[in-house]
Scaffold this active site. Structure first.
Site, PDB file in Angstrom:
ATOM      1  N   TYR A   1     124.695  53.873 113.827  1.00 19.41           N
ATOM      2  CA  TYR A   1     124.553  54.188 112.403  1.00 19.41           C
ATOM      3  C   TYR A   1     123.124  53.901 111.932  1.00 19.41           C
ATOM      4  O   TYR A   1     122.631  52.774 112.047  1.00 19.41           O
ATOM      5  CB  TYR A   1     125.577  53.419 111.553  1.00 19.41           C
ATOM      6  CG  TYR A   1     127.015  53.874 111.770  1.00 19.41           C
ATOM      7  CD1 TYR A   1     127.301  55.112 112.348  1.00 19.41           C
ATOM      8  CD2 TYR A   1     128.082  53.076 111.391  1.00 19.41           C
ATOM      9  CE1 TYR A   1     128.611  55.530 112.545  1.00 19.41           C
ATOM     10  CE2 TYR A   1     129.398  53.491 111.590  1.00 19.41           C
ATOM     11  CZ  TYR A   1     129.652  54.714 112.172  1.00 19.41           C
ATOM     12  OH  TYR A   1     130.952  55.124 112.374  1.00 19.41           O
TER      13      TYR A   1
ATOM     14  N   SER B   1     136.096  58.663 107.136  1.00 11.21           N
ATOM     15  CA  SER B   1     135.713  59.706 106.167  1.00 11.21           C
ATOM     16  C   SER B   1     136.889  60.141 105.283  1.00 11.21           C
ATOM     17  O   SER B   1     137.238  61.324 105.229  1.00 11.21           O
ATOM     18  CB  SER B   1     135.116  60.917 106.892  1.00 11.21           C
ATOM     19  OG  SER B   1     133.894  60.568 107.486  1.00 11.21           O
ATOM     20  N   PRO B   2     137.486  59.203 104.543  1.00 11.52           N
ATOM     21  CA  PRO B   2     138.683  59.534 103.758  1.00 11.52           C
ATOM     22  C   PRO B   2     138.452  60.451 102.558  1.00 11.52           C
ATOM     23  O   PRO B   2     139.416  60.911 101.956  1.00 11.52           O
ATOM     24  CB  PRO B   2     139.187  58.162 103.301  1.00 11.52           C
ATOM     25  CG  PRO B   2     138.002  57.281 103.345  1.00 11.52           C
ATOM     26  CD  PRO B   2     137.150  57.766 104.474  1.00 11.52           C
TER      27      PRO B   2
ATOM     28  N   GLY C   1     136.530  69.008 106.128  1.00  8.42           N
ATOM     29  CA  GLY C   1     135.837  69.539 107.299  1.00  8.42           C
ATOM     30  C   GLY C   1     135.203  68.400 108.084  1.00  8.42           C
ATOM     31  O   GLY C   1     135.673  67.259 108.060  1.00  8.42           O
TER      32      GLY C   1
ATOM     33  N   VAL D   1     132.579  66.222  99.804  1.00 11.48           N
ATOM     34  CA  VAL D   1     133.706  65.474  99.243  1.00 11.48           C
ATOM     35  C   VAL D   1     134.642  66.461  98.547  1.00 11.48           C
ATOM     36  O   VAL D   1     134.187  67.346  97.830  1.00 11.48           O
ATOM     37  CB  VAL D   1     133.151  64.419  98.253  1.00 11.48           C
ATOM     38  CG1 VAL D   1     134.259  63.704  97.518  1.00 11.48           C
ATOM     39  CG2 VAL D   1     132.272  63.428  99.008  1.00 11.48           C
ATOM     40  N   PHE D   2     135.938  66.304  98.760  1.00 11.88           N
ATOM     41  CA  PHE D   2     136.880  67.263  98.147  1.00 11.88           C
ATOM     42  C   PHE D   2     137.158  66.947  96.685  1.00 11.88           C
ATOM     43  O   PHE D   2     137.566  67.812  95.924  1.00 11.88           O
ATOM     44  CB  PHE D   2     138.183  67.358  98.955  1.00 11.88           C
ATOM     45  CG  PHE D   2     138.904  66.048  99.162  1.00 11.88           C
ATOM     46  CD1 PHE D   2     139.708  65.505  98.170  1.00 11.88           C
ATOM     47  CD2 PHE D   2     138.785  65.356 100.366  1.00 11.88           C
ATOM     48  CE1 PHE D   2     140.364  64.295  98.354  1.00 11.88           C
ATOM     49  CE2 PHE D   2     139.444  64.138 100.561  1.00 11.88           C
ATOM     50  CZ  PHE D   2     140.230  63.611  99.555  1.00 11.88           C
TER      51      PHE D   2
END
Ligand SMILES: NC(=O)c1ccc[n+]([C@@H]2O[C@H](COP(=O)([O-])OP(=O)(O)OC[C@H]3O[C@@H](n4cnc5c(N)ncnc54)[C@H](OP(=O)(O)O)[C@@H]3O)[C@@H](O)[C@H]2O)c1
Length: 305
Positions: free
Chosen positions: A52, A215-216, A220, A225-226
């Site tokens: 990271y 990645s909550p 994709g 971000v949704f």
């Protein structure tokens, strides 16, 4: 913040963990503020990886966290190894070197949990077993797990390991529901019926391997971000409606949706914004009804048989 048991009581962890993949971009002051907010909100679990920020995320964390021995003991630090530039590497030499690098950057003499980051098809499980034994005997790593692995890969490794694998970190969010879709559509002649992961959810539950959701908030593969995203109008309407009923933000509902699953999946949230982190942690006090959970699943475009 509620706690969950990982590895049959080996680790008592906050049910939400902070993922540190993006903290390399923060100043020491901003990183301290994020970490302090996490701790004040009840988070005791921090997820890292050797790669990271090219190693910088672990360094920024250690500086901002004030890694004194007494501080260190109160918290669970997890790191990962096995991804290199352009390839995967589960060799004994790489695993040992990677852990030494993480320990140096994190300014600590042990990692609580080490995960193998992504399957290396050239893996020789005997080598991994040797590396894990050395790491455990030297006290450098207490527990081990994997990430992005299917049941047969875990079985293969487990045949050789002396240590039980206690975690499998997988992509899982309202818009990445691969691990539950096939179980809801058994034996149907439709795409969601296809088992792409060897029934990893059921396998992990059977074997007491805790699943962590990476990645909550992303849809994709890191596409964005949704939440509050025009691409998901129906989903956002439903989430906002339930957020208003529960008196929390949409971010909290996205995490409460993961926490509602009885597999006790631990979301690894990657925000770098303290205010947002506080809002997200409110999810620990929210219990979605069965109906609300299914309504959100379907608002994401999924159908039930
Ligand atoms: N095992 C693996 O293969 C793997 C792969 C990827 C990640 N991970 C782990 O999972 C952790 C989380 O990954 P991630 O950072 O991709 O996950 P995430 O929590 O889904 O996404 C966080 C990102 O979304 C942004 N964001 C924008 N609006 C948001 C909102 N309303 N709520 C929450 N976030 C919002 C955040 O920005 P702000 O910072 O401005 O809030 C941040 O950049 C990582 O830190 C890492 O530990 C593991």
């Amino acid at each position: 913040m509620k706690k969950i048991n990982i590895g049959n009581g080996a680790v008592s962890a906050s049910e939400i963990a902070l993922g540190c993949m993006r903290i390399n971009a923060l100043s020491k002051t901003d990183a301290s503020s994020l970490i302090n907010t996490a701790i004040e909100s009840g988070i005791n679990f921090f997820d890292h990886a050797d790669i990271y920020g090219g190693g910088k995320s672990e360094e920024v964390f250690a500086d901002a966290f004030n890694m004194t021995p007494s501080n260190r003991e109160k918290f669970i630090l997890q790191s990962k190894c096995g991804i290199r530039k352009g390839y995967f590497d589960f060799s004994k030499e790489h695993i040992l070197n990677s852990v030494d690098g993480s320990l140096k950057r994190l300014k600590t003499d042990y990692i609580d949990i080490l995960l193998l980051h992504r399957p290396d098809t050239l893996m020789q499980p005997e080598e991994v077993a040797e590396a894990f034994s050395i790491l455990q005997k030297s006290g450098k790593v207490k527990h081990f797990g994997v990430s992005n692995q299917n049941p047969m890969q875990i079985e293969l490794l487990s045949k050789y390991l002396k240590n039980k694998l206690i975690i499998n970190q997988l992509q899982f969010s309202i818009t990445n529901t691969g691990i539950i879709d096939s179980g809801l559509n058994v034996n149907m002649k439709i795409d969601p019926s296809i088992v792409r992961d060897g029934s990893i959810l059921e396998y992990c539950r059977l074997k007491d391997i805790s699943i962590q959701a990476w990645s909550p908030f992303q849809y994709g593969f890191f596409e964005g971000v949704f939440l509050d995203n025009d691409k998901f109008p129906e989903l956002n309407t439903k989430i906002n409606e339930i957020a208003a009923i529960k008196g929390v933000t949409n971010s909290a509902i996205a995490i409460a949706w993961i926490l509602r699953h009885p597999a006790k999946i631990q979301p690894i949230v990657g925000t770098t914004n303290p205010k947002r982190l506080k809002d997200i942690c409110a999810a620990s006090g929210v219990e979605l009804t069965r109906q609300e959970w299914y309504e959100i699943y379907m608002a994401a475009g999924n159908k039930l048989p």
